[in-house]
Scaffold this motif. Structure first.
Motif, PDB file in Angstrom:
ATOM      1  N   SER A 124     108.000 -19.372  12.896  1.00  0.00           N
ATOM      2  CA  SER A 124     108.107 -20.346  13.993  1.00  0.00           C
ATOM      3  C   SER A 124     107.091 -21.452  13.721  1.00  0.00           C
ATOM      4  O   SER A 124     105.907 -21.295  14.004  1.00  0.00           O
ATOM      5  CB  SER A 124     107.843 -19.681  15.351  1.00  0.00           C
ATOM      6  OG  SER A 124     108.020 -20.614  16.392  1.00  0.00           O
ATOM      7  N   ILE A 125     107.560 -22.564  13.149  1.00  0.00           N
ATOM      8  CA  ILE A 125     106.685 -23.669  12.764  1.00  0.00           C
ATOM      9  C   ILE A 125     107.385 -25.002  13.027  1.00  0.00           C
ATOM     10  O   ILE A 125     108.610 -25.074  13.018  1.00  0.00           O
ATOM     11  CB  ILE A 125     106.308 -23.612  11.264  1.00  0.00           C
ATOM     12  CG1 ILE A 125     107.581 -23.637  10.405  1.00  0.00           C
ATOM     13  CG2 ILE A 125     105.434 -22.410  10.953  1.00  0.00           C
ATOM     14  CD1 ILE A 125     107.346 -23.867   8.935  1.00  0.00           C
ATOM     15  N   PRO A 126     106.631 -26.070  13.244  1.00  0.00           N
ATOM     16  CA  PRO A 126     107.238 -27.403  13.212  1.00  0.00           C
ATOM     17  C   PRO A 126     107.739 -27.670  11.795  1.00  0.00           C
ATOM     18  O   PRO A 126     107.057 -27.355  10.817  1.00  0.00           O
ATOM     19  CB  PRO A 126     106.081 -28.338  13.578  1.00  0.00           C
ATOM     20  CG  PRO A 126     105.088 -27.470  14.289  1.00  0.00           C
ATOM     21  CD  PRO A 126     105.195 -26.125  13.627  1.00  0.00           C
ATOM     22  N   ALA A 127     108.916 -28.244  11.673  1.00  0.00           N
ATOM     23  CA  ALA A 127     109.501 -28.503  10.360  1.00  0.00           C
ATOM     24  C   ALA A 127     110.566 -29.588  10.492  1.00  0.00           C
ATOM     25  O   ALA A 127     110.916 -30.018  11.587  1.00  0.00           O
ATOM     26  CB  ALA A 127     110.109 -27.228   9.782  1.00  0.00           C
ATOM     27  N   ALA A 166     114.044 -28.126  -1.116  1.00  0.00           N
ATOM     28  CA  ALA A 166     114.344 -27.313   0.060  1.00  0.00           C
ATOM     29  C   ALA A 166     113.158 -26.369   0.229  1.00  0.00           C
ATOM     30  O   ALA A 166     113.044 -25.374  -0.488  1.00  0.00           O
ATOM     31  CB  ALA A 166     115.643 -26.536  -0.131  1.00  0.00           C
ATOM     32  N   THR A 167     112.260 -26.705   1.136  1.00  0.00           N
ATOM     33  CA  THR A 167     110.944 -26.068   1.192  1.00  0.00           C
ATOM     34  C   THR A 167     110.849 -24.903   2.164  1.00  0.00           C
ATOM     35  O   THR A 167     109.785 -24.288   2.272  1.00  0.00           O
ATOM     36  CB  THR A 167     109.880 -27.097   1.616  1.00  0.00           C
ATOM     37  OG1 THR A 167     110.115 -27.485   2.972  1.00  0.00           O
ATOM     38  CG2 THR A 167     109.920 -28.323   0.724  1.00  0.00           C
ATOM     39  N   LEU A 168     111.929 -24.605   2.877  1.00  0.00           N
ATOM     40  CA  LEU A 168     111.804 -23.651   3.970  1.00  0.00           C
ATOM     41  C   LEU A 168     112.209 -22.232   3.585  1.00  0.00           C
ATOM     42  O   LEU A 168     112.599 -21.435   4.446  1.00  0.00           O
ATOM     43  CB  LEU A 168     112.613 -24.138   5.185  1.00  0.00           C
ATOM     44  CG  LEU A 168     112.136 -25.491   5.725  1.00  0.00           C
ATOM     45  CD1 LEU A 168     113.029 -25.963   6.874  1.00  0.00           C
ATOM     46  CD2 LEU A 168     110.683 -25.418   6.180  1.00  0.00           C
ATOM     47  N   ALA A 169     112.123 -21.905   2.304  1.00  0.00           N
ATOM     48  CA  ALA A 169     112.281 -20.513   1.890  1.00  0.00           C
ATOM     49  C   ALA A 169     111.170 -19.677   2.514  1.00  0.00           C
ATOM     50  O   ALA A 169     110.043 -20.153   2.692  1.00  0.00           O
ATOM     51  CB  ALA A 169     112.225 -20.406   0.368  1.00  0.00           C
ATOM     52  N   LEU A 179      99.846 -30.519   7.743  1.00  0.00           N
ATOM     53  CA  LEU A 179     101.137 -31.094   7.382  1.00  0.00           C
ATOM     54  C   LEU A 179     102.293 -30.319   8.006  1.00  0.00           C
ATOM     55  O   LEU A 179     102.124 -29.214   8.522  1.00  0.00           O
ATOM     56  CB  LEU A 179     101.277 -31.155   5.864  1.00  0.00           C
ATOM     57  CG  LEU A 179     101.167 -29.830   5.085  1.00  0.00           C
ATOM     58  CD1 LEU A 179     102.511 -29.148   4.933  1.00  0.00           C
ATOM     59  CD2 LEU A 179     100.548 -30.074   3.716  1.00  0.00           C
ATOM     60  N   VAL A 180     103.475 -30.942   7.949  1.00  0.00           N
ATOM     61  CA  VAL A 180     104.709 -30.335   8.445  1.00  0.00           C
ATOM     62  C   VAL A 180     105.715 -30.291   7.300  1.00  0.00           C
ATOM     63  O   VAL A 180     106.029 -31.328   6.704  1.00  0.00           O
ATOM     64  CB  VAL A 180     105.280 -31.124   9.628  1.00  0.00           C
ATOM     65  CG1 VAL A 180     106.682 -30.627   9.990  1.00  0.00           C
ATOM     66  CG2 VAL A 180     104.362 -31.012  10.842  1.00  0.00           C
ATOM     67  N   LEU A 181     106.199 -29.112   6.959  1.00  0.00           N
ATOM     68  CA  LEU A 181     107.149 -28.953   5.866  1.00  0.00           C
ATOM     69  C   LEU A 181     108.525 -29.493   6.241  1.00  0.00           C
ATOM     70  O   LEU A 181     108.912 -29.484   7.410  1.00  0.00           O
ATOM     71  CB  LEU A 181     107.287 -27.479   5.489  1.00  0.00           C
ATOM     72  CG  LEU A 181     106.065 -26.795   4.870  1.00  0.00           C
ATOM     73  CD1 LEU A 181     106.342 -25.308   4.694  1.00  0.00           C
ATOM     74  CD2 LEU A 181     105.703 -27.424   3.531  1.00  0.00           C
ATOM     75  N   GLY A 182     109.259 -29.925   5.227  1.00  0.00           N
ATOM     76  CA  GLY A 182     110.614 -30.397   5.471  1.00  0.00           C
ATOM     77  C   GLY A 182     111.478 -30.262   4.234  1.00  0.00           C
ATOM     78  O   GLY A 182     110.993 -29.956   3.145  1.00  0.00           O
ATOM     79  N   GLU A 183     112.774 -30.492   4.414  1.00  0.00           N
ATOM     80  CA  GLU A 183     113.714 -30.490   3.298  1.00  0.00           C
ATOM     81  C   GLU A 183     114.427 -31.832   3.270  1.00  0.00           C
ATOM     82  O   GLU A 183     114.554 -32.506   4.297  1.00  0.00           O
ATOM     83  CB  GLU A 183     114.735 -29.361   3.442  1.00  0.00           C
ATOM     84  CG  GLU A 183     115.619 -29.504   4.681  1.00  0.00           C
ATOM     85  CD  GLU A 183     116.730 -28.472   4.752  1.00  0.00           C
ATOM     86  OE1 GLU A 183     116.768 -27.573   3.888  1.00  0.00           O
ATOM     87  OE2 GLU A 183     117.560 -28.575   5.667  1.00  0.00           O
ATOM     88  N   GLY A 184     114.886 -32.225   2.098  1.00  0.00           N
ATOM     89  CA  GLY A 184     115.614 -33.478   2.019  1.00  0.00           C
ATOM     90  C   GLY A 184     115.701 -34.006   0.607  1.00  0.00           C
ATOM     91  O   GLY A 184     115.253 -33.368  -0.355  1.00  0.00           O
TER      92      GLY A 184
END
Length: 425
Positions: free
Chosen positions: A54-57, A203-206, A241-246
């Motif tokens: 459960s994190i901001p992303a 895609a960083t949310l593994a 920091l806040v992880l993201g994908e893109g």
């Protein structure tokens, strides 16, 4: 003779886009929303084993690879490659080219790919580990190697668009995409290619990746209400920091050829600075950052006083932000107080290897639209981050900036800085 290099196409997988329709105006819509101070950050939660996340992303939740790429093609890719190929296709179309056309815009030998990724197809290998140790399977999926290899995105882009000059992959942590764009620029500048499609995807949310970043204690906290404002670069209350994908992609072309074919030119990419701090694996170094910025300025033929905007690396960490501002003050001297600075990660998150491409795209559009995007959530500047003209909360419109830098500074000591010039008279 060193050739000038034009930016003629832009593509992005837009985390704001609800439709994700092929050919949508993703890049300009993304820029508009960032300029308006909208946030793509939200709370990301999963019910996972052994512990829920459960994190901001930032997630491209509406992205449907089977729609953007087709079911057969998307099925041959891991998510980072799906994101990257979709962005590349959009940039290609934005540059005025058609896929599968009998009349290619350039001979295959004169057009190539340079792509950045920090993590590549890591999710494919994570699924393999889960299959073995969690689900008791005896084999992994037979396509795991080609799904997981870091050069998968570059390979698919090269094949699908007929780009035979090169298919290069750069993996230097957070500087991956910026390095790919810079090396592509150099490729054209020295005459080794006439066109390069450059960018990055991640895609960083593994599960394992999120847990690894948690262990470093640099992720910003947040809940359902506070998540959109969780990333606060340069703010006294910044917490990580806040992880993201893109993914984002730029089409770079030899200037004379772009002009001859009547291409729309967003901006000129004029300089690139890259070096290694050789000081510490994870601690940023002011001297290295200064050297990379000066290198980019020198190659672009720019004096510090000609630069009006910097898209900062600005990750909202306690240590990193003040070091970057100190480096900017050293590079720009007395002019630093007139240099507009924003950290757009506050709105689109940190996309690891893709971030440099996203921020380069935003920097190009800032020059093209004569609008400098803000650092979201920056209603107060930390004293340690003072000394530049922070763009707070609200975009600066009609700024008439002639040149800009985009900074990417990475773990491992890798620094990459891109210098752009406007084409506006």
């Amino acid at each position: 003779m060193q050739r000038r290099v034009a930016v003629t196409g832009l593509g992005i997988v837009n985390p704001f886009d609800d439709s994700e329709a092929p050919g949508s105006d993703g890049a300009n819509d993304f820029f508009r929303r960032i300029a308006e101070g909208q946030s793509a950050l939200s709370l990301y939660t999963t019910e996972d084993i052994p512990r829920a996340i459960s994190i901001p992303a930032v997630r491209c939740a509406a992205f449907r690879p089977e729609v953007r790429l087709g079911k057969a093609l998307s099925g041959m890719m891991e998510r980072f490659a799906q994101l990257g190929v979709a962005a590349a296709f959009d940039a290609w179309k934005d540059a005025g080219f058609s896929r599968g056309s009998e009349q290619a815009p350039y001979p295959a030998s004169e057009a190539g790919v340079a792509w950045g990724t920090a993590l590549g197809g890591l999710m494919a290998f994570e699924r393999g580990y889960r299959d073995f140790w969690q689900h008791g399977k005896e084999r992994v999926a037979p396509m795991s190697v080609v799904l997981g290899m870091n050069n998968a995105a570059a390979g698919h882009i090269s094949i699908q668009l007929g780009l035979g000059n090169s298919a290069l992959t750069y993996s230097v942590a957070c500087a991956s995409a910026a390095s790919a764009i810079g090396e592509a620029f150099r490729h054209i500048r020295r005459g080794s290619a006439k066109l390069m499609l450059a960018g990055g995807s991640d895609a960083t949310l593994a599960y394992a990746v999120v847990r690894a970043w948690e262990a470093l204690k640099v992720l910003a906290p947040g809940d359902e209400t506070s998540a959109p404002q969780a990333c606060k670069p340069f703010h006294p209350d910044r917490a990580g920091l806040v992880l993201g994908e893109g993914a984002a992609a730029l089409v770079l072309e030899d200037w004379d050829h772009a002009v001859a074919r009547g291409a729309r030119i967003y901006a000129e990419i004029a300089g690139y600075g890259a070096n290694a701090d050789h000081v510490h694996l994870v601690r940023p170094d002011q001297n290295g950052q200064v050297a990379a910025m000066n290198m980019a300025l020198g190659e672009a033929g720019l004096s510090p006083t000609e630069v009006g905007y910097v898209n900062a690396h600005g990750t909202a960490t306690r240590e990193g932000d003040p070091i970057e501002i100190a480096a900017l003050r050293e590079v720009f001297g007395a002019h630093a107080k007139q240099v507009a600075v924003s950290a757009t990660k506050s709105a689109h998150g940190h996309l690891m290897g893709a971030t440099g491409a996203v921020e380069a795209l935003l920097t190009v559009l800032a020059l093209y639209h004569d609008t400098l995007p803000p650092t979201a959530n920056l209603n107060e500047v930390d004293a340690s981050c003072a000394g530049v003209a922070h763009v707070r909360d609200t975009a600066l419109r009609g700024s008439r900036v002639r040149a800009a830098l985009s900074n990417s500074f990475a773990f491992g000591g890798s620094n990459a800085v891109l210098a752009f010039k406007t084409t506006r008279q």
